[in-house]
Design a protein around this motif. Structure first.
Motif, short mmCIF file in Angstrom:
data_model
loop_
_atom_site.label_atom_id
_atom_site.label_comp_id
_atom_site.label_asym_id
_atom_site.label_seq_id
_atom_site.Cartn_x
_atom_site.Cartn_y
_atom_site.Cartn_z
N ARG A 167 0.80 -1.22 0.00
CA ARG A 167 0.00 0.00 0.00
C ARG A 167 0.83 1.27 0.00
O ARG A 167 0.31 2.36 -0.23
CB ARG A 167 -0.93 0.02 1.21
CG ARG A 167 -1.94 -1.08 1.25
CD ARG A 167 -2.99 -0.95 0.22
NE ARG A 167 -3.81 0.22 0.45
CZ ARG A 167 -4.80 0.59 -0.34
NH1 ARG A 167 -5.10 -0.14 -1.37
NH2 ARG A 167 -5.50 1.66 -0.08
N HIS A 197 0.61 8.13 0.60
CA HIS A 197 0.49 6.76 1.11
C HIS A 197 1.85 6.21 1.54
O HIS A 197 1.97 5.51 2.55
CB HIS A 197 -0.16 5.84 0.08
CG HIS A 197 -1.64 5.93 0.05
ND1 HIS A 197 -2.30 6.94 -0.61
CD2 HIS A 197 -2.60 5.17 0.63
CE1 HIS A 197 -3.60 6.78 -0.45
NE2 HIS A 197 -3.80 5.71 0.30
N TYR A 205 1.70 1.49 -4.36
CA TYR A 205 0.32 2.00 -4.34
C TYR A 205 -0.28 2.19 -5.73
O TYR A 205 -1.44 1.82 -5.94
CB TYR A 205 0.25 3.32 -3.55
CG TYR A 205 -1.14 3.86 -3.47
CD1 TYR A 205 -2.09 3.24 -2.66
CD2 TYR A 205 -1.53 4.94 -4.23
CE1 TYR A 205 -3.38 3.70 -2.60
CE2 TYR A 205 -2.83 5.42 -4.16
CZ TYR A 205 -3.75 4.80 -3.35
OH TYR A 205 -5.03 5.26 -3.29
#
Length: 110
Positions: free
Chosen positions: A22, A50, A26
């Motif tokens: 993540r 992120h 991402y």
């Protein structure tokens, strides 16, 4: 007594895996649009935010793995003739309980 530590180590290991998925990767995980993503509306902004949010959690995950390693060496010291004591056992029980609560709470929010 060290088996629960091995299972508990899966929690910070999962945090590290989520950092890669993540944070670093991402744009491959979320194909967009990024209008409602953190750092959006561009893909670059969403990726940077992120990634930066994942960094402190990665540091915490590595720290937790280090502490679990120290606890494991204290508990396994009984095999080498060292006295284990009560505190490592209490830390094992408390950390295992906290890990179980965290995993249950996390699975309920899925």
């Amino acid at each position: 007594m060290c088996v629960p530590l091995g299972l508990l180590a899966l929690v910070p290991l999962g945090v590290e895996i989520l950092l890669v998925l993540r944070g670093v990767l991402y744009p491959l995980v979320d194909q967009g649009p990024y209008d409602h993503s953190w750092g959006g509306p561009t893909m670059g902004g969403a990726w940077v935010v992120h990634f930066l949010v994942a960094l402190p959690f990665a540091a915490l995950g590595l720290g937790a793995l280090g502490q679990l390693s120290r606890l494991h060496s204290r508990l396994a010291g009984g095999m080498w003739g060292r006295k284990v004591g009560l505190w490592p056992v209490l830390a094992l029980v408390a950390s295992t309980g906290a890990g179980v609560v965290l995993v249950i709470a996390w699975t309920h929010q899925l």
